[in-house]
Scaffold this motif. Structure first.
Motif, short mmCIF file in Angstrom:
data_model
loop_
_atom_site.label_atom_id
_atom_site.label_comp_id
_atom_site.label_asym_id
_atom_site.label_seq_id
_atom_site.Cartn_x
_atom_site.Cartn_y
_atom_site.Cartn_z
N ALA A 17 0.90 -1.31 0.15
CA ALA A 17 0.02 -0.04 -0.05
C ALA A 17 0.97 1.26 0.12
CB ALA A 17 -0.80 -0.07 1.18
N ALA A 18 1.96 1.32 0.68
CA ALA A 18 2.95 2.47 0.89
C ALA A 18 3.49 2.65 -0.54
CB ALA A 18 4.08 2.21 2.07
N LEU A 19 3.83 1.61 -1.28
CA LEU A 19 4.56 1.67 -2.62
C LEU A 19 3.50 2.38 -3.60
CD1 LEU A 19 6.64 -1.39 -2.73
CD2 LEU A 19 7.47 0.79 -2.30
N HIS A 20 2.25 1.95 -3.35
CA HIS A 20 1.32 2.37 -4.47
C HIS A 20 0.33 3.41 -3.88
CE1 HIS A 20 2.48 -1.53 -5.98
NE2 HIS A 20 2.07 -1.23 -7.16
N GLY A 21 0.57 4.12 -2.84
CA GLY A 21 -0.33 5.07 -2.33
C GLY A 21 -1.58 4.89 -1.88
N ASN A 22 -1.79 3.64 -1.20
CA ASN A 22 -3.05 3.15 -0.76
C ASN A 22 -3.01 3.29 0.69
OD1 ASN A 22 -4.11 2.73 -3.33
ND2 ASN A 22 -3.81 0.48 -3.25
N THR A 23 -2.23 3.73 1.42
CA THR A 23 -2.31 3.75 2.61
C THR A 23 -3.64 4.23 3.51
OG1 THR A 23 -1.10 5.71 2.74
CG2 THR A 23 0.01 3.74 3.42
N ALA A 24 -4.22 5.26 2.71
CA ALA A 24 -5.69 5.63 3.48
C ALA A 24 -6.60 4.61 3.46
CB ALA A 24 -6.18 6.89 2.67
N ALA A 25 -6.66 3.72 2.08
CA ALA A 25 -7.50 2.62 2.04
C ALA A 25 -6.93 1.63 3.06
CB ALA A 25 -7.33 2.06 0.66
N VAL A 26 -5.81 1.44 3.42
CA VAL A 26 -5.56 0.36 4.40
C VAL A 26 -6.38 0.59 5.76
CG1 VAL A 26 -3.77 -0.66 5.77
CG2 VAL A 26 -3.67 -0.55 3.24
N THR A 27 -5.98 1.97 6.04
CA THR A 27 -6.64 2.41 7.28
C THR A 27 -8.30 1.97 7.39
OG1 THR A 27 -5.32 4.41 7.25
CG2 THR A 27 -7.02 4.48 9.02
N GLN A 28 -8.88 2.60 6.46
CA GLN A 28 -10.36 2.20 6.18
C GLN A 28 -10.52 0.69 6.27
OE1 GLN A 28 -12.35 4.87 6.62
NE2 GLN A 28 -14.04 3.30 6.97
N GLY A 29 -9.84 0.00 5.57
CA GLY A 29 -10.03 -1.48 5.53
C GLY A 29 -9.81 -2.29 7.03
N LEU A 30 -8.60 -1.68 7.58
CA LEU A 30 -8.53 -2.12 9.04
C LEU A 30 -9.67 -1.99 9.83
CD1 LEU A 30 -4.79 -1.28 9.85
CD2 LEU A 30 -5.81 -3.59 9.96
N LEU A 31 -10.14 -0.57 9.94
CA LEU A 31 -11.29 -0.50 10.82
C LEU A 31 -12.59 -1.14 10.45
CD1 LEU A 31 -10.58 3.50 11.22
CD2 LEU A 31 -10.02 1.77 12.95
N ASP A 32 -12.95 -1.17 8.97
CA ASP A 32 -13.99 -2.16 8.87
C ASP A 32 -13.95 -3.29 9.25
OD1 ASP A 32 -14.95 0.49 7.63
OD2 ASP A 32 -14.47 -0.11 5.55
N SER A 33 -12.68 -3.83 8.88
CA SER A 33 -12.54 -5.55 9.22
C SER A 33 -13.06 -5.80 10.74
CB SER A 33 -11.18 -5.83 8.79
OG SER A 33 -11.05 -5.58 7.35
N ALA A 34 -12.27 -4.86 11.43
CA ALA A 34 -12.29 -5.32 12.95
C ALA A 34 -13.78 -4.85 13.37
CB ALA A 34 -11.50 -4.21 13.87
N ALA A 35 -14.41 -3.88 12.77
CA ALA A 35 -16.11 -3.89 13.11
C ALA A 35 -16.87 -5.01 12.63
CB ALA A 35 -16.38 -2.60 12.65
N ASP A 36 -16.45 -5.63 11.28
CA ASP A 36 -17.11 -6.62 10.86
C ASP A 36 -16.94 -7.88 11.52
OD1 ASP A 36 -18.03 -5.29 8.69
OD2 ASP A 36 -16.34 -5.91 7.23
N ALA A 37 -15.85 -8.02 12.22
CA ALA A 37 -15.70 -9.29 12.98
C ALA A 37 -16.59 -9.31 14.09
CB ALA A 37 -14.10 -9.03 13.34
N VAL A 38 -16.73 -8.10 14.56
CA VAL A 38 -17.81 -8.34 15.93
C VAL A 38 -19.12 -8.37 15.47
CG1 VAL A 38 -18.45 -6.77 17.90
CG2 VAL A 38 -16.07 -6.49 17.28
N SER A 39 -19.65 -7.91 14.41
CA SER A 39 -20.95 -8.28 14.08
C SER A 39 -21.07 -9.79 13.77
CB SER A 39 -21.50 -7.23 12.98
OG SER A 39 -20.55 -6.76 12.18
N LEU A 40 -19.84 -10.23 12.78
CA LEU A 40 -20.03 -11.58 12.54
C LEU A 40 -20.09 -12.56 13.95
CD1 LEU A 40 -19.77 -13.86 10.60
CD2 LEU A 40 -17.28 -13.52 10.75
#
Lengths: 224, 174
Positions: A17-40
């Motif tokens: 992500a750092a090499l391709h300038g996607n770090t903001a997307a990673v932040t969002q991905g991390l937060l979403d995934s953690a929340a998804d795990a709880v609702s799952l």
């Protein structure tokens, strides 16, 4: 093993992500995934505790033991050289039935018990090969004949035929009803979460059939 | 195929009927047993919560960074040849080592394509009809100090490959 896989997932992902300038997307991905795990987990609470409750009834009423006893013909077919009265039979049967019902916690202890009993069986085979004389018997006990094992006895540290068959059948997956998968599917909005039950049973049957044929072919080979 | 679909509708109710009916015949306090088992289920689910958070975060990083798509793009041409959608190859490979990590990747497929899509169905069937080959082998064989596993690995991989092939085939017909 999981330590390496997980570290790879996180480190490779962030570096990429750092090499391709996607770090903001990673932040969002991390937060979403953690929340998804709880609702799952909340969805799973319902399905999984319903199923463990039902299966507890099966365990307490002796149904699992009853089913394991009926596996006799199946075990004779899969383990032709396993003595009729050997304790490993029961452990293997309980392990298989528990796996079919999806009782992982009941399957593993019985499975490890079965491995232990199969190891003891192999020990006896090494100590007293069928055609051995008394002299060779003592030699075997001293560990002098390991280099040239009798037919049917595997040297120490080597899997016996029964162990190979048992594990291959086990790994071919025996689970009849994939309860967790049904829970995951309903959490992600499947129109028919249980629609996979039949096809999953069919796929499991096919993979188990392949395992059985493979084991029978290896069993009928000469020698160990 | 119609029998398989019939099985999907009836297997769970019939299994429950059989188990509860048998318990009642054996004069067990079936409801008390049920509640006790359900409590264990609740503990199990809360027990896996931290694992799920970790693994889904891992899968989330792989996807949102674009690495997963890049890898699938490279492998895609090859996997398409054998009928396996590119997104499913990582699931199949990771499942050999860890059930949890493979589940994380499969949930990502559900999220992206939906559980009733072709990749979603294939992933559902694949995970339901295969086991963690290397994990199971190491736990079982280490418990009795066996190092030489002879034909166990080829047999286990054959069974797993058959399960994956059957999953791809059946998902295409659902």
């Amino acid at each position: 093993m999981l330590n390496y896989i997980w570290a790879f997932m996180v480190i490779a992902g962030v570096v990429w992500a750092a090499l391709h300038g996607n770090t903001a997307a990673v932040t969002q991905g991390l937060l979403d995934s953690a929340a998804d795990a709880v609702s799952l987990c909340i969805t799973m609470l319902g399905v999984v505790s319903l199923w463990t409750g039902i299966l507890k009834i099966g365990e307490r009423s002796g149904l699992i033991d009853r089913l394991a006893q009926r596996l006799g013909p199946v075990l004779r077919f899969l383990f032709p050289d396993l003595p009729e009265d050997h304790p490993a039979r029961r452990s293997i049967a309980v392990n298989m039935i528990a796996n079919v019902l999806g009782l992982g916690w009941a399957a593993t202890p019985a499975g490890l018990q079965a491995m232990k009993e199969l190891a003891e069986l192999e020990e006896e085979r090494r100590a007293a090969p069928p055609e051995s004389s008394a002299g060779r018997n003592t030699a075997a006990k001293r560990g002098a004949v390991w280099r040239k094992p009798e037919k049917g006895a595997a040297p120490p540290g080597t899997a016996s035929r029964e162990m190979c068959t048992f594990l291959i059948i086990n790994i071919s997956s025996l689970q009849l009803i994939p309860v967790n998968m049904i829970a995951y599917r309903s959490q992600y909005g499947s129109a028919a979460p249980a629609a996979i039950v039949g096809p999953a049973a069919a796929a499991t049957a096919v993979s188990t059939l392949a395992a059985v044929l493979f084991c029978r072919a290896m069993n009928s080979k000469k020698g160990t | 195929m119609s029998f398989i679909l019939w099985l999907s509708d009836h297997l769970i109710p019939l299994t429950i009927l059989y188990i509860v009916g048998f318990g009642a015949l054996m004069r067990r306090p079936v409801y008390d047993d049920f509640v006790e088992g359900a409590k264990e289920g609740v503990r199990t689910v809360f027990g896996v919560l931290p694992t799920l958070v970790g693994l889904m975060a891992g899968a989330g990083v792989l996807r949102s960074s674009g690495l997963l798509d890049a890898a699938c793009g490279v492998l895609g041409r090859w996997t398409e040849e054998i009928g396996l959608p590119p997104r499913l190859l990582p699931v199949a490979v990771v499942k050999l080592f860890s059930s949890g990590a493979a589940t994380g990747l499969a949930l990502d497929i559900f999220k992206t394509y939906g559980p009733d899509s072709r990749p979603g169905l294939t992933a559902s069937l694949m995970l339901s009809s295969t086991e963690t080959v290397f994990y199971t082998m190491s736990v079982y064989f280490l418990s009795v100090n066996v190092k030489k596993t002879r034909y166990t690995l080829p047999g286990a991989l054959l069974a797993t490959a058959t399960g994956i092939a059957a999953s791809v085939f059946l998902a295409g017909r659902m």
